[in-house]
Design a protein around this motif. Structure first.
Motif, mmCIF file in Angstrom:
data_model
loop_
_atom_site.group_PDB
_atom_site.id
_atom_site.type_symbol
_atom_site.label_atom_id
_atom_site.label_comp_id
_atom_site.label_asym_id
_atom_site.label_seq_id
_atom_site.Cartn_x
_atom_site.Cartn_y
_atom_site.Cartn_z
ATOM 1 N N LYS A 157 19.821 31.222 -5.270
ATOM 2 C CA LYS A 157 18.977 30.238 -6.111
ATOM 3 C C LYS A 157 18.752 29.219 -5.465
ATOM 4 O O LYS A 157 17.624 28.674 -5.224
ATOM 5 C CB LYS A 157 19.897 30.116 -7.391
ATOM 6 N N VAL A 158 19.673 28.707 -4.810
ATOM 7 C CA VAL A 158 19.385 27.590 -3.917
ATOM 8 C C VAL A 158 18.298 27.860 -2.754
ATOM 9 O O VAL A 158 17.477 27.017 -2.510
ATOM 10 C CB VAL A 158 20.637 26.858 -3.233
ATOM 11 N N ALA A 159 18.476 28.772 -2.196
ATOM 12 C CA ALA A 159 17.456 29.321 -1.151
ATOM 13 C C ALA A 159 15.925 29.421 -1.747
ATOM 14 O O ALA A 159 15.092 29.150 -1.300
ATOM 15 C CB ALA A 159 17.959 30.460 -0.478
ATOM 16 N N ASN A 160 15.706 29.992 -3.088
ATOM 17 C CA ASN A 160 14.672 30.256 -3.630
ATOM 18 C C ASN A 160 14.091 28.996 -4.157
ATOM 19 O O ASN A 160 12.907 29.091 -4.414
ATOM 20 C CB ASN A 160 14.971 31.215 -4.687
ATOM 21 N N ILE A 161 14.997 27.921 -4.542
ATOM 22 C CA ILE A 161 14.369 26.887 -4.972
ATOM 23 C C ILE A 161 13.783 25.708 -4.038
ATOM 24 O O ILE A 161 13.363 24.779 -4.297
ATOM 25 C CB ILE A 161 14.970 25.950 -6.311
ATOM 26 N N MET A 162 14.543 25.665 -2.954
ATOM 27 C CA MET A 162 14.404 24.727 -1.655
ATOM 28 C C MET A 162 12.691 24.528 -1.696
ATOM 29 O O MET A 162 12.456 23.350 -1.315
ATOM 30 C CB MET A 162 14.851 25.320 -0.560
ATOM 31 N N PRO A 163 11.965 25.483 -1.748
ATOM 32 C CA PRO A 163 10.258 25.000 -1.598
ATOM 33 C C PRO A 163 9.974 23.970 -2.611
ATOM 34 O O PRO A 163 8.937 23.429 -2.191
ATOM 35 C CB PRO A 163 9.619 26.333 -1.785
ATOM 36 N N ILE A 164 10.398 23.804 -3.791
ATOM 37 C CA ILE A 164 10.241 22.945 -4.733
ATOM 38 C C ILE A 164 10.356 21.669 -4.124
ATOM 39 O O ILE A 164 9.410 20.492 -4.400
ATOM 40 C CB ILE A 164 10.958 23.098 -6.103
ATOM 41 N N ILE A 165 11.502 21.541 -3.263
ATOM 42 C CA ILE A 165 11.539 20.052 -2.822
ATOM 43 C C ILE A 165 10.792 19.874 -1.406
ATOM 44 O O ILE A 165 10.061 19.002 -1.319
ATOM 45 C CB ILE A 165 13.086 20.060 -2.335
ATOM 46 N N GLN A 166 10.825 21.106 -0.694
ATOM 47 C CA GLN A 166 9.833 20.841 0.642
ATOM 48 C C GLN A 166 8.523 20.868 0.315
ATOM 49 O O GLN A 166 7.705 20.110 1.041
ATOM 50 C CB GLN A 166 10.087 22.334 1.493
ATOM 51 N N TYR A 167 7.706 21.424 -0.628
ATOM 52 C CA TYR A 167 6.404 21.477 -0.678
ATOM 53 C C TYR A 167 5.885 21.146 -2.160
ATOM 54 O O TYR A 167 4.854 21.406 -2.391
ATOM 55 C CB TYR A 167 5.812 22.960 -0.370
ATOM 56 N N GLY A 168 6.667 20.288 -2.916
ATOM 57 C CA GLY A 168 6.514 20.163 -4.073
ATOM 58 C C GLY A 168 5.162 18.906 -4.173
ATOM 59 O O GLY A 168 4.497 19.041 -5.150
ATOM 60 N N GLU A 169 4.889 18.102 -3.410
ATOM 61 C CA GLU A 169 3.879 17.328 -3.297
ATOM 62 C C GLU A 169 2.747 18.153 -3.056
ATOM 63 O O GLU A 169 1.443 17.768 -3.718
ATOM 64 C CB GLU A 169 4.131 16.217 -2.426
ATOM 65 N N LEU A 170 2.698 19.072 -2.145
ATOM 66 C CA LEU A 170 1.534 19.900 -2.012
ATOM 67 C C LEU A 170 1.018 20.421 -3.283
ATOM 68 O O LEU A 170 0.019 20.583 -3.497
ATOM 69 C CB LEU A 170 1.746 20.941 -0.787
#
Length: 197
Positions: A138-151
């Motif tokens: 789950k952690v691996a799958n939700i990391m893009p929300i932090i990484q690319y959330g602003e985009l």
């Protein structure tokens, strides 16, 4: 505990049937603890306190043509267990947020039955490391929300403020399960990334 429910038989051939069991209600409320108190590694030694287990999914192949499902076979063999999946709700008790609970889905488990007062109830056998594996996924799958959330926010025009807060709650919970070595390895990744600034 939830009372045994009759499975819906699905024929998979002329001679074999699969009984599908789907129980959405809460089956268990309590702790999921490691098999040993000795500290081995985060995966083997993690403790999950005050979990809610629900959403039992079980496809059970009957033992013989006359069997009417899991209960029939269990009454002939009280050691019977079957592979299943469940969902669990975990709570980050270190978080000051009001909504500090989150769900980890599709965890491998074993289902069996427990008799009480001539009634049978579902009983779930779940290992702490299976919860840990699904949490890590789950952690691996939700990391893009932090990484690319602003985009995402700029492109789609939808704020992710609430979602980012939920991700931080989950990450904090996960990081608190890790040992010093694992934390050091993750910190080293950040140190390495800082060299590129």
């Amino acid at each position: 505990m939830i009372e045994y429910c009759i499975g819906e038989p699905i024929p998979i051939s002329d001679s074999e049937r699969i009984f599908k069991y789907r129980v959405k209600e809460h089956i268990y409320q309590g702790d999921i603890l490691p098999d040993t108190e000795f500290l081995i590694n985060p995966r083997q030694s993690s403790k999950f306190i005050d979990c809610t287990i629900f959403n039992l999914k079980l496809d059970y192949k009957a033992k013989n043509k006359k069997s009417r499902g899991f209960l029939d076979d269990f009454q002939n063999d009280s050691t019977l267990k079957a592979d299943c999946t469940v969902d669990t709700i975990l709570e980050n008790q270190n978080s000051s947020e009001i909504n500090n609970r989150f769900c980890v889905r599709e965890i491998k488990a074993l289902a069996t039955l427990e008799a009480r007062n001539n009634t049978f109830y579902w009983s779930i056998l779940i290992k702490n490391y299976d919860v840990f594996d699904k949490l890590e996924e789950k952690v691996a799958n939700i990391m893009p929300i932090i990484q690319y959330g602003e985009l995402y926010e700029d492109t789609i025009g939808i704020s992710l403020k609430t979602e980012k807060m939920k991700v931080k709650i989950i990450l904090d919970y996960y990081f608190n399960l890790l040992d010093k070595n694992k934390k050091k390895a993750l910190s080293e990744k950040v140190r390495f990334a800082l060299l590129y600034l």
